[in-house]
Design a protein around this motif. Sequence first.
Motif, mmCIF file in Angstrom:
data_model
loop_
_atom_site.group_PDB
_atom_site.id
_atom_site.type_symbol
_atom_site.label_atom_id
_atom_site.label_comp_id
_atom_site.label_asym_id
_atom_site.label_seq_id
_atom_site.Cartn_x
_atom_site.Cartn_y
_atom_site.Cartn_z
ATOM 1 N N LEU A 61 0.832 -1.204 0.000
ATOM 2 C CA LEU A 61 0.000 0.000 0.000
ATOM 3 C C LEU A 61 0.869 1.258 0.000
ATOM 4 N N TRP A 62 1.929 1.255 0.767
ATOM 5 C CA TRP A 62 2.820 2.424 0.822
ATOM 6 C C TRP A 62 3.505 2.645 -0.528
ATOM 7 N N PHE A 63 3.944 1.567 -1.149
ATOM 8 C CA PHE A 63 4.560 1.680 -2.468
ATOM 9 C C PHE A 63 3.554 2.245 -3.479
ATOM 10 N N GLN A 64 2.322 1.794 -3.358
ATOM 11 C CA GLN A 64 1.276 2.287 -4.267
ATOM 12 C C GLN A 64 1.051 3.792 -4.075
ATOM 13 N N LEU A 65 1.034 4.245 -2.814
ATOM 14 C CA LEU A 65 0.854 5.674 -2.549
ATOM 15 C C LEU A 65 2.021 6.488 -3.079
ATOM 16 N N GLN A 66 3.211 5.965 -2.997
ATOM 17 C CA GLN A 66 4.371 6.683 -3.530
ATOM 18 C C GLN A 66 4.341 6.719 -5.050
ATOM 19 N N GLN A 67 3.887 5.640 -5.656
ATOM 20 C CA GLN A 67 3.748 5.632 -7.111
ATOM 21 C C GLN A 67 2.722 6.661 -7.572
ATOM 22 N N MET A 68 1.703 6.872 -6.752
ATOM 23 C CA MET A 68 0.670 7.877 -7.053
ATOM 24 C C MET A 68 1.169 9.296 -6.771
ATOM 25 N N GLN A 69 2.340 9.400 -6.100
ATOM 26 C CA GLN A 69 2.909 10.685 -5.678
ATOM 27 C C GLN A 69 1.949 11.455 -4.777
ATOM 28 N N TRP A 70 1.321 10.711 -3.893
ATOM 29 C CA TRP A 70 0.474 11.340 -2.880
ATOM 30 C C TRP A 70 1.380 12.123 -1.940
ATOM 31 N N PRO A 71 1.206 13.421 -1.740
ATOM 32 C CA PRO A 71 2.163 14.251 -1.007
ATOM 33 C C PRO A 71 2.547 13.701 0.365
ATOM 34 N N PRO A 72 1.595 13.234 1.219
ATOM 35 C CA PRO A 72 2.040 12.719 2.535
ATOM 36 C C PRO A 72 2.942 11.490 2.451
ATOM 37 N N ALA A 73 2.924 10.807 1.295
ATOM 38 C CA ALA A 73 3.761 9.610 1.153
ATOM 39 C C ALA A 73 5.109 9.907 0.532
ATOM 40 N N MET A 74 5.343 11.162 0.141
ATOM 41 C CA MET A 74 6.610 11.499 -0.503
ATOM 42 C C MET A 74 7.693 11.768 0.556
ATOM 43 N N CYS A 75 8.007 10.765 1.320
ATOM 44 C CA CYS A 75 9.057 10.810 2.326
ATOM 45 C C CYS A 75 9.574 9.387 2.496
ATOM 46 N N ARG A 76 10.623 9.255 3.215
ATOM 47 C CA ARG A 76 11.183 7.917 3.394
ATOM 48 C C ARG A 76 10.905 7.401 4.803
ATOM 49 N N VAL A 77 10.832 6.084 4.898
ATOM 50 C CA VAL A 77 10.588 5.424 6.179
ATOM 51 C C VAL A 77 11.924 4.891 6.689
ATOM 52 N N LEU A 78 12.300 5.313 7.886
ATOM 53 C CA LEU A 78 13.583 4.898 8.443
ATOM 54 C C LEU A 78 13.524 3.442 8.909
ATOM 55 N N ASN A 79 14.581 2.718 8.601
ATOM 56 C CA ASN A 79 14.645 1.344 9.104
ATOM 57 C C ASN A 79 15.135 1.339 10.554
ATOM 58 N N LYS A 80 15.230 0.156 11.129
ATOM 59 C CA LYS A 80 15.537 0.047 12.549
ATOM 60 C C LYS A 80 16.926 0.602 12.873
ATOM 61 N N GLU A 81 17.909 0.312 12.027
ATOM 62 C CA GLU A 81 19.268 0.781 12.294
ATOM 63 C C GLU A 81 19.353 2.299 12.232
ATOM 64 N N GLN A 82 18.677 2.889 11.246
ATOM 65 C CA GLN A 82 18.695 4.348 11.117
ATOM 66 C C GLN A 82 18.012 5.017 12.315
ATOM 67 N N ARG A 83 16.892 4.471 12.726
ATOM 68 C CA ARG A 83 16.201 5.049 13.885
ATOM 69 C C ARG A 83 17.043 4.900 15.148
ATOM 70 N N GLN A 84 17.668 3.736 15.316
ATOM 71 C CA GLN A 84 18.493 3.512 16.502
ATOM 72 C C GLN A 84 19.615 4.539 16.592
ATOM 73 N N LEU A 85 20.296 4.769 15.486
ATOM 74 C CA LEU A 85 21.404 5.714 15.498
ATOM 75 C C LEU A 85 20.915 7.136 15.733
ATOM 76 N N LEU A 86 19.766 7.475 15.130
ATOM 77 C CA LEU A 86 19.232 8.822 15.310
ATOM 78 C C LEU A 86 18.797 9.039 16.759
ATOM 79 N N TRP A 87 18.159 8.041 17.356
ATOM 80 C CA TRP A 87 17.760 8.145 18.755
ATOM 81 C C TRP A 87 18.995 8.294 19.657
ATOM 82 N N GLN A 88 20.044 7.526 19.374
ATOM 83 C CA GLN A 88 21.248 7.612 20.207
ATOM 84 C C GLN A 88 21.857 9.009 20.148
ATOM 85 N N GLN A 89 21.901 9.592 18.962
ATOM 86 C CA GLN A 89 22.440 10.940 18.838
ATOM 87 C C GLN A 89 21.598 11.933 19.623
ATOM 88 N N CYS A 90 20.290 11.789 19.558
ATOM 89 C CA CYS A 90 19.410 12.705 20.290
ATOM 90 C C CYS A 90 19.565 12.535 21.793
#
Length: 900
Positions: A61-90
């Motif tokens: 469903l998310w891929f479909q929304l991005q293919q439609m270029q629905w504005p709220p879906a035009m962003c990236r979803v962080l994976n677990k490693e990216q979120r972990q590192l970002l949380w640690q920095q914060c």
Amino acid sequence: MLQPAFPLLQILDQLPEGGLLLTPTNRLRNRCQQVYGIGQQASKNWAPPAVESLQGWLDKLWFQLQQMQWPPAMCRVLNKEQRQLLWQQCVEQTLDKGLINTQQLAANCDTALAQLIQWQRIDTLDAIESALAPHWEKTGLLPDDYALFKVLPLFHQQLQQRNAITPDQRDQRISRAFAENQLPKLPQISLAGFVQHSPLVEQLFQRASDTRQNFPIPDNTDASVRVAQCHNLEEELVQAARWSAEKLRQNPDSSIGVVVNNLGQCRPLVERVFARVLEPQWLDPAQPAYTLPFNFSAGTPLAKTPVGAATLQLLETLRDTFDYSALRNLLFSPFWGAQDPVELHLRSTLFRRLQKLELREIPGNVLRTWAEKLAAELAPESLLPAQLNQLGEWARRWQRAPAEVWAQRFSELLTRLQWPGNRNPNSQEYQQLMLWEQALENFAGLTEFGGAQPLSKALQLLRQIASRTPFQAETRDGPLQILGVLEAGGLAFDHLRLVGFGQQQWPPPPSPNPMLPVLWQKEWKMPRASAERELELAQQLTADLLNGSDDIVVSYACEEDGVGQSLSALFGSPQPAESFAQDSLAAHYQTLEGAPALAKMPDAALPPLSAEDCAQVRGGAGVLKAQALCPLNAQLRYRLGAEEYAEPGLGLSAAERGNLIHEMLAAFWIQCKSSQQLAAMTPEQLALQIRSSIDTAIARLNRKHPELPPKFWELEQVRLQDIFEQWLPLEQERPVFTVEQVETALTVTLQGLTFTLRLDRLDSLVDGEQLVIDYKTGQTSVSDWLQERVREPQLPLYALFHPQAKAVAFGAVKNGSCKYQGCGELTHPINGIKSVADSQMEKEPDLIHWDQLKQHWQQALEGLAEEYKTGHAILAFDRPADNDNQKSLWPLNRWPERQQ
């Protein structure tokens, strides 16, 4: 074939066109597709069934929304490693780190935010304060009491700057897309295998379709449930494996499920036990690798797989320091370069030579130096020295860099080391190699979240990613499935075994998230929040498990952490199950034990030494000492090379501390040649000479231990100074002497054997007499010279080959107990050096004169030399303690087996 526990085909038949059947896991989705496919005709074309797992559906469903270029879906979803590192920095920027475990705190913050979103307590991070204000007021708590709400504003800011969202925010937007008709509604959603889901998922289901059907697992009133009481978890697993083997023997085509509570925590033990019972040949190191005939639902972390663990170890070479355990694994890794016999001989010799150094850590320059020396002698064509030199250059040159640069460097390093080896990987290794490339790609994706990182941080992040990346071998389904509790939901088996369901494990104890008020979590019935919620969930899961088969055995350990326990009350009071006392491997052991005893033939001799071996005996006087203590152990150590090296520890070993004293005294007497010169020194000159001798000794050893700080060597200087000041009066009180030799090599021949000895010190006395001195920092005993088998042959050997020697003595240089211990015939006595007769405890000693003692030594040492030369190798000990002190040789001399 393994079937779903719900009527799959009936559900699919009733599903309208465009409808969808959702399952909670990919495993259950795959099982549904396989069952559906088997029911189709092979001669017809057919479309896959409309079955998806919940996460798979949301991803589409998310891929479909991005293919439609629905504005709220035009962003990236962080994976677990990216979120972990970002949380640690914060966390590090917001909180005073102190003793905080930032890694665990970051993981807890991520989970807490996910719960707030999934339980619909916040809609957006911008309005989090207003959304939670009533709840703070209601409970009387303050946001400042919880680290999450101090860190969250910065985390939200970082998300906005990167145009990124979390997976739970993605689910919110998918739900919003259905509400705004950006996604078409489905005519029907059918749910099968679900136990519980969050309010956000419930809202998404409602918005995605106006028609929804839940298909619980039908009640099985005919199920037979029995209970097996075991002593511990390992016995539970052994019983489960034997039970499975018996079921497969009765019907190889039956489907068998073994559900292990907390499978992820005990997976290695489970695999080992089931392999031992069902596939004992799999444990044979000589057996080619193959896939076990049972399937696991829990994967192994990539970092613990053969490929993952070996690759991470290879990358650790950039630290340019090695401990022996890591270096052993590296040098003999099948994933590093060539594995031909010449290369393996070089690596084995290199490791053995480094062991002799007895270092706590091996510096890279030491490793490279010895690799070059040995390769020039043993394997001139080997690439090992060049590879190690390149690693050393990279270790010096590679500094801080972003993750993507480190990923390129790591790939370059692995290529240079000829990773993953020159053999074809098997199926599982190939899959692990592919997963490693994915993990390295995920690591490179952390570039913008981590900035420039030092090597240590880069390796830490990569190891974390590999540890969180599960490896699940892609294998064909077998009749035996080993699953966790959640993975077993929705599946039906012919036979089902439940392992680890004692009252202390089931229901599991609550474990609320420390980042959120516990009152909130209990009120909102969040995961792991309370005992009531865990009980409710366990009741539902238990019901599903008991409805999954007609033949069920549940087991538990009667003791957990030293406390007795019974079966979980959720299973009632079943009848006892059958116990299985044997399996194929246990029966094989019993057959061996009951077999006729093997005939024992004494073999107390090895082949005699060759002429080449006699020309230069390795080990010096230590060979004769070992032959005196135990002939077989002497042959094992000095002819077969069964050496044991001291385990490196902090600081200096006992042998090194003793060598320091030897070096200090040698340096002193090289400069101070006689007692007259000693007496002529002023106090200032003596102090200067002592300090110079100590500095000389320490300088030689300091090069071997560059890791030890200057303060350590200052303490050693104080220790050596103290010991020297205790020893010096003994020298000053002695009659006139001249130091003739210090640390002098001496070559002697005895019974055709040539030994090279090293003499600590030889003193000339009045009337041309000589005194042979051997410094000792451990226990000494003159009686060892007087035994039938001379236990300390070094000084007697010196005396035999120095005709003017009239006495031999140990120089016992020990803190608080410095003295001479010896015997001989001296014109001017020395304290501690007794006459030959007085050295013996008997009232009427056999040896009275010095010449008699030398004759005794001649005969005894020639006898020991002849024994060693002819291969005399009886397993007999001069004293019982000699056996206890050489336990490391038991695997070779087989002493314990000989006592049975």
